[in-house]
Design an enzyme around this catalytic site. Structure first.
Site, PDB file in Angstrom:
ATOM      1  CB  SER A 145     -44.345  15.934 -71.462  1.00  0.00           C
ATOM      2  OG  SER A 145     -43.858  17.247 -71.673  1.00  0.00           O
ATOM      3  CE1 TYR A 159     -46.709  17.242 -66.707  1.00  0.00           C
ATOM      4  CE2 TYR A 159     -44.903  18.146 -68.007  1.00  0.00           C
ATOM      5  CZ  TYR A 159     -46.198  17.654 -67.928  1.00  0.00           C
ATOM      6  OH  TYR A 159     -46.960  17.557 -69.071  1.00  0.00           O
TER       7      TYR A 159
HETATM    8  P1  NDP Z   1     -55.675  19.799 -69.109  1.00  0.00           P
HETATM    9  O1  NDP Z   1     -55.299  20.215 -67.716  1.00  0.00           O
HETATM   10  O2  NDP Z   1     -56.144  20.831 -70.044  1.00  0.00           O
HETATM   11  O3  NDP Z   1     -56.725  18.604 -69.021  1.00  0.00           O
HETATM   12  C1  NDP Z   1     -56.444  17.544 -68.153  1.00  0.00           C
HETATM   13  C2  NDP Z   1     -57.506  16.495 -68.280  1.00  0.00           C
HETATM   14  O4  NDP Z   1     -57.150  15.438 -67.386  1.00  0.00           O
HETATM   15  C3  NDP Z   1     -58.868  16.982 -67.878  1.00  0.00           C
HETATM   16  O5  NDP Z   1     -59.839  16.306 -68.638  1.00  0.00           O
HETATM   17  C4  NDP Z   1     -58.950  16.579 -66.410  1.00  0.00           C
HETATM   18  O6  NDP Z   1     -60.274  16.308 -66.003  1.00  0.00           O
HETATM   19  C5  NDP Z   1     -58.166  15.283 -66.413  1.00  0.00           C
HETATM   20  N1  NDP Z   1     -57.582  14.998 -65.123  1.00  0.00           N
HETATM   21  C6  NDP Z   1     -56.738  15.762 -64.394  1.00  0.00           C
HETATM   22  N2  NDP Z   1     -56.425  15.137 -63.250  1.00  0.00           N
HETATM   23  C7  NDP Z   1     -57.100  13.960 -63.258  1.00  0.00           C
HETATM   24  C8  NDP Z   1     -57.191  12.880 -62.372  1.00  0.00           C
HETATM   25  N3  NDP Z   1     -56.571  12.879 -61.190  1.00  0.00           N
HETATM   26  N4  NDP Z   1     -57.966  11.821 -62.711  1.00  0.00           N
HETATM   27  C9  NDP Z   1     -58.640  11.797 -63.894  1.00  0.00           C
HETATM   28  N5  NDP Z   1     -58.600  12.801 -64.771  1.00  0.00           N
HETATM   29  C10 NDP Z   1     -57.835  13.876 -64.461  1.00  0.00           C
HETATM   30  O7  NDP Z   1     -54.355  19.074 -69.677  1.00  0.00           O
HETATM   31  P2  NDP Z   1     -53.853  18.862 -71.180  1.00  0.00           P
HETATM   32  O8  NDP Z   1     -54.987  18.509 -72.056  1.00  0.00           O
HETATM   33  O9  NDP Z   1     -52.981  19.995 -71.529  1.00  0.00           O
HETATM   34  O10 NDP Z   1     -52.878  17.621 -70.965  1.00  0.00           O
HETATM   35  C11 NDP Z   1     -53.202  16.310 -71.385  1.00  0.00           C
HETATM   36  C12 NDP Z   1     -51.935  15.468 -71.371  1.00  0.00           C
HETATM   37  O11 NDP Z   1     -50.953  16.072 -72.220  1.00  0.00           O
HETATM   38  C13 NDP Z   1     -51.265  15.365 -70.001  1.00  0.00           C
HETATM   39  O12 NDP Z   1     -50.709  14.077 -69.858  1.00  0.00           O
HETATM   40  C14 NDP Z   1     -50.160  16.401 -70.066  1.00  0.00           C
HETATM   41  O13 NDP Z   1     -49.110  16.114 -69.160  1.00  0.00           O
HETATM   42  C15 NDP Z   1     -49.752  16.245 -71.508  1.00  0.00           C
HETATM   43  N6  NDP Z   1     -49.015  17.387 -72.030  1.00  0.00           N
HETATM   44  C16 NDP Z   1     -49.612  18.596 -72.203  1.00  0.00           C
HETATM   45  C17 NDP Z   1     -48.889  19.662 -72.715  1.00  0.00           C
HETATM   46  C18 NDP Z   1     -49.465  21.016 -72.941  1.00  0.00           C
HETATM   47  O14 NDP Z   1     -48.712  21.928 -73.330  1.00  0.00           O
HETATM   48  N7  NDP Z   1     -50.786  21.220 -72.768  1.00  0.00           N
HETATM   49  C19 NDP Z   1     -47.454  19.506 -73.055  1.00  0.00           C
HETATM   50  C20 NDP Z   1     -46.937  18.194 -72.833  1.00  0.00           C
HETATM   51  C21 NDP Z   1     -47.686  17.182 -72.333  1.00  0.00           C
HETATM   52  P3  NDP Z   1     -60.970  16.998 -64.707  1.00  0.00           P
HETATM   53  O15 NDP Z   1     -61.045  18.460 -64.984  1.00  0.00           O
HETATM   54  O16 NDP Z   1     -62.301  16.333 -64.625  1.00  0.00           O
HETATM   55  O17 NDP Z   1     -60.105  16.646 -63.546  1.00  0.00           O
END
Ligand code: NDP
Length: 250
Positions: A145, A159
């Site tokens: 991030s 975070y």
């Molecule tokens: P979302 O919350 O929209 O999606 C998260 C995904 O990760 C879902 O598919 C969820 O699946 C899965 N997930 C969450 N916890 C677990 C777990 N314990 N084990 C396995 N799967 C898990 O997040 P984003 O798409 O926004 O984020 C994706 C990545 O991008 C992350 O690393 C985030 O930190 C990073 N990021 C995002 C930003 C943003 O603005 N959106 C900015 C900077 C970084 P399920 O629902 O099945 O748990």
């Protein structure tokens, strides 16, 4: 008829947290580029199955695996299942992560532990296991991030710490794995419109002003960079963190 070669033909990938948001966009993009794709999920089984359905409907190969990134045994099983089912393991994307926004003095210890387990230990476990199968030309792509370098609001200490760890492990692993011909990179998204950080959500009110381009990005903006890093075109790129943030950190 088009004779353009797809960038990831014959490759096998695993994307953690591929049921929604950025991970789902990466999985779909990989499949369009010809890769067989496994996605993990923790809670959203229906969403994960929908992504698999969409990939298969469009002629791709995909499967969804229930694996909480905080559970080492489940992560190891997801990796070995991917290698066994697809016959190879070429690309690992550590995307799954958890975000909680709180002042450090108000953070319950078990929540700190859970964030470290999912955001830091999970990727380390996945990489360790993936290396049993990965060969020369392998790709490890972490989703960090922009927050590891630039913190635009309060409450992000835990975070930001986990995403700083992602940047550090990326550099160190690139050194360790260079001789094996495996690259390790870190894509650092800025503000991307997903369930974690909706463009009309409470975090947007606090940090939306920091985006130079004036609007949130889409999950496909990140998938485009990840697909390039996974491709042969990025063979000489390793150990680096690349921001895709609409100028948030400019
Ligand atoms: P979302 O919350 O929209 O999606 C998260 C995904 O990760 C879902 O598919 C969820 O699946 C899965 N997930 C969450 N916890 C677990 C777990 N314990 N084990 C396995 N799967 C898990 O997040 P984003 O798409 O926004 O984020 C994706 C990545 O991008 C992350 O690393 C985030 O930190 C990073 N990021 C995002 C930003 C943003 O603005 N959106 C900015 C900077 C970084 P399920 O629902 O099945 O748990």
């Amino acid at each position: 008829m088009s004779v353009l070669k797809r960038k990831l033909e014959g490759r096998a990938a695993l994307v953690t947290g591929g049921s929604r948001g950025i991970g789902a966009a990466i999985a779909k993009r990989f499949a369009r580029e010809g890769a067989a794709v496994a996605i993990t999920y923790a809670g959203s089984q229906g969403d994960a199955q929908q992504i698999v359905y969409e990939i298969q409907r469009d002629g791709g190969r995909a499967m969804a695996l229930h694996a909480d990134s905080g559970d080492a045994k489940a992560m190891q099983a997801a990796i070995s299942t991917t290698a066994a089912e697809f016959g190879t393991f070429d690309i690992l994307v550590n995307n799954a992560a958890m975000l909680r926004v709180r002042a450090i003095d108000e953070f319950p210890l078990d929540e700190i532990d859970r964030m470290l387990a999912i955001n830091v230990r999970g990727p380390l476990v996945a990489i360790k296991e993936a290396l049993r199968f990965m060969r020369k030309g392998g790709r490890i792509i972490n989703i960090g991030s922009v927050t590891s370098d630039y913190v635009p609001a309060s409450g992000l200490s835990v975070y930001a710490c986990t995403k700083g760890a992602i940047a550090s492990m990326t550099r160190a692993l690139a050194r360790d794995l260079g001789n094996a011909g495996i690259t390790v990179n870190n894509v650092q998204p800025g503000r991307i419109d997903t369930d974690m950080n909706p463009a009309d959500g409470p975090l947007a009110e606090r940090i939306g002003h920091s985006i130079a381009l004036g609007h949130y990005g889409n999950p496909t903006d990140i998938a485009n960079m990840v697909a390039w890093l996974a491709s042969p075109e990025a063979a000489f790129v390793t150990g680096t963190s690349i921001k895709v943030d609409g100028g948030t950190s400019a």
